[in-house]
Design a protein around this motif. Sequence first.
Motif, PDB file in Angstrom:
ATOM      1  N   UNK A  63      -3.651  -2.589  -9.952  1.00 34.29           N
ATOM      2  CA  UNK A  63      -2.858  -3.683  -9.365  1.00 34.29           C
ATOM      3  C   UNK A  63      -1.700  -4.099 -10.274  1.00 34.29           C
ATOM      4  N   UNK A  64      -1.996  -4.254 -11.605  1.00 34.27           N
ATOM      5  CA  UNK A  64      -0.961  -4.690 -12.544  1.00 34.27           C
ATOM      6  C   UNK A  64       0.231  -3.750 -12.525  1.00 34.27           C
ATOM      7  N   UNK A  65      -0.057  -2.450 -12.619  1.00 34.01           N
ATOM      8  CA  UNK A  65       1.004  -1.467 -12.694  1.00 34.01           C
ATOM      9  C   UNK A  65       1.834  -1.415 -11.416  1.00 34.01           C
ATOM     10  N   UNK A  66       1.138  -1.534 -10.262  1.00 31.74           N
ATOM     11  CA  UNK A  66       1.852  -1.506  -8.972  1.00 31.74           C
ATOM     12  C   UNK A  66       2.810  -2.690  -8.876  1.00 31.74           C
ATOM     13  N   UNK A  67       2.322  -3.885  -9.207  1.00 33.85           N
ATOM     14  CA  UNK A  67       3.169  -5.074  -9.125  1.00 33.85           C
ATOM     15  C   UNK A  67       4.338  -4.989 -10.107  1.00 33.85           C
ATOM     16  N   UNK A 104       0.832  -1.206   0.000  1.00 31.60           N
ATOM     17  CA  UNK A 104       0.000   0.000   0.000  1.00 31.60           C
ATOM     18  C   UNK A 104       0.869   1.260   0.000  1.00 31.60           C
ATOM     19  N   UNK A 105       1.976   1.211   0.753  1.00 31.66           N
ATOM     20  CA  UNK A 105       2.856   2.369   0.839  1.00 31.66           C
ATOM     21  C   UNK A 105       3.517   2.644  -0.512  1.00 31.66           C
ATOM     22  N   UNK A 106       3.958   1.562  -1.169  1.00 27.99           N
ATOM     23  CA  UNK A 106       4.566   1.720  -2.496  1.00 27.99           C
ATOM     24  C   UNK A 106       3.565   2.364  -3.471  1.00 27.99           C
ATOM     25  N   UNK A 107       2.331   1.824  -3.452  1.00 27.00           N
ATOM     26  CA  UNK A 107       1.305   2.350  -4.366  1.00 27.00           C
ATOM     27  C   UNK A 107       1.021   3.820  -4.078  1.00 27.00           C
ATOM     28  N   UNK A 108       0.881   4.179  -2.794  1.00 25.87           N
ATOM     29  CA  UNK A 108       0.574   5.559  -2.429  1.00 25.87           C
ATOM     30  C   UNK A 108       1.699   6.497  -2.819  1.00 25.87           C
ATOM     31  N   UNK A 159      -0.735   5.616  -6.942  1.00 26.60           N
ATOM     32  CA  UNK A 159      -1.502   4.565  -7.593  1.00 26.60           C
ATOM     33  C   UNK A 159      -2.530   4.006  -6.612  1.00 26.60           C
ATOM     34  N   UNK A 160      -3.618   3.467  -7.168  1.00 29.88           N
ATOM     35  CA  UNK A 160      -4.629   2.766  -6.381  1.00 29.88           C
ATOM     36  C   UNK A 160      -4.311   1.282  -6.476  1.00 29.88           C
TER      37      UNK A 160
END
Length: 711
Positions: free
Chosen positions: A103-107, A89-93, A97-98
């Motif tokens: 999800x794909x982009x975050x991973x 969640x921290x990486x996404x924030x 990113x949501x």
Amino acid sequence: MDITCDFNTLPKNGHYKPLLEKEELKTQLLLNIRSCLSYLFPNGTFHGNEYRIGNLQGSKGKSLRVELTGNKAGLWNDFATGEGGDIIDLWAAAHRKDVKAEFHEVMASIGEWLGYYRQHKVNEAESTISWDYLDENGEAIVKVYRYDTALGKRYLPFDVKKSSYTAPEVRPLYNIPGIIKADKVIIVEGEKCAESLIKQGITATTAMSGANAPIDKTDWSPLKGKHIIIWPDNDEPGKQYAEKVAKKLIDLGVISLATVKIPQDKPIAWDAADCIQEGTNPLEFITNRKSPYHNNNSSNKLKKIDTSIWTNTAPERKWIIKDWLPVGSVTAVYGDGGVGKSLLAQQLMTAAAIGKSWLGIDIEQIKTYGVFCEDDEEELWRRQCTINAFYQLDMQSPAFLDNICLSSRVGENNLLMVFDNKGIGQLTPYFQELLADIELFQPKLVILDTAADLFGGNENDRSHVRQFIQNCCGHIAKTIKGAVLLCAHPSDSGIIRKTGTGGSTAWNNSVRSRWYLSKPDRADASDIDRVLCRKKSNYSASEQNQISFYWQNGAFVECNAHFNSERIVRNNYNKKLDLERGRRHDVILELIASEAYKGKVYTTAQFAKYFEGKLGLGSERSIRERISHLATIGHIKFFKRSPEHELSNTRSKYGYLCVEDMELKISEDQYVFIKPSCYLSATNGVLMPVENPNVWVTHNFIINDNFKLAE
């Protein structure tokens, strides 16, 4: 290059479940959490177990805090906004990113930062394998996934009960159902090796994560009370893994423990699976007597004697003291408190260390090692000063310093062997430390003073005693290829009977030689006089069964023609009579006990008739008189039946002879303690019933030897 992967669908080849990929990436982020946080928020600061930053935009401050260690590692909370979550969640924030919608982009961004997708892409060459860790009922506890990438093998555990990709706090061993059924188990590194052996019909197991397994987080209890062999991989991590596991299992308590030593010609990381792949039978590799197989705490039960190398000339028996102290076995020395057992032992150590005479016996110079549990360092020092004065030896003499090692263990936990609820002896960590130190010093004589401090079992339990003597003390003797002298206190009956024994008869039966130190039992003896009697010697043909000496200025001095010659000549005849009378009494008492241990009991008439002329006991009449005397002072009593054993009928009104602590063999491996039913009155010789058979009473005054025991 397409650096993304469809995490919501499962490829046809079965690779990379979405949750598996997410949990793996999360694990890698946590392993690199400090680098990750410094990358996301360069303006943040580390404070103990926290990383602090002003907000998700990366401003300086301390409102947002991230846990760095423990179970909460990666969890964060912004106290200004109330937001929070895990490391994903921290990486996404931080990347605005949501995590759900994108999800794909975050991973993909995490994978790219970790280097996964820059170096390779997911393709058909990757494969996933899994192993099930089962409980005693065959139910899965954990599934461990292994998948191969260009970066190497990666493992991820799935906790079935929690339904999450994490390892349980207490990690089970692999193949628990197999372990439960087996007596012997081989421990390897990794599930692949374990399965390779299991397919060969061999019970094998591994700790989760192999050489990287957290030893204290693994439940090793299924291995307690079993024979264990550790087969590590041929590398430094494997060696360290074997050492850690061995120490843990010794503390846990296993019957035997051994470690396979890999031949030097094997490649790095060579393991049990490689052994099988080479076409070698793993059991033959382990049990072959030429194989480099190292035993940690018990003898190799599979080793066989090659009699083809024997000749018609037997090897000469080796002694530390001829006829008294044999090499390769345990000798016990008994003595009541205050008679000087410890002084006798320390003086023996000194004499052997400098190659001087001990009580008139010449001893070859050897290294000696002594463990003293009842004497502190200052007491050992004081005693050594008087011993050195006797030998005219300087404390800084090289012969003394190089050949003697003293250890004071007052106030320490000195148990060398303890026992579980099944009566199985377990060698303690102190035993392992002591044995390692002994091996380092390389003595040929080890003194253990005393048995009461070192033995963690029931002194009346034959099995406990035999395991302690053979597997503990005897193990030391065999390791050093020398002798162990075990100091012990006799029981009250052993002192009264002048046998020096105590506890179960196994103490006497298990040692190869037994001494008894006491004050002489004669009218003209003084407080400084001592006598050392050899009560047992399996390997001796010598008739010299005792040594007389006395205490002088803190050391023991042998009696010879130059000392007290006038007194010795004057009392020589009476002394011989006393000694012979005492010897016959001891022989009769020992015979009654040892014959019962073989399953034989006797009435007075049967005993006198059978042993007439044997062992120097004299005529049948003389034996009857000795038994009469011993019966009237309470050393011999009588019984007519045993509840566990049907004895043949006898017309004797007294019944069968028995002595204190007598055990009767009633089957191949079963013995019972015999309780007397009647005894002779010390005042008039009348047969009296025993009121309390659990209490053995003797009398200190002497009845006339002319009293006859009628049948």
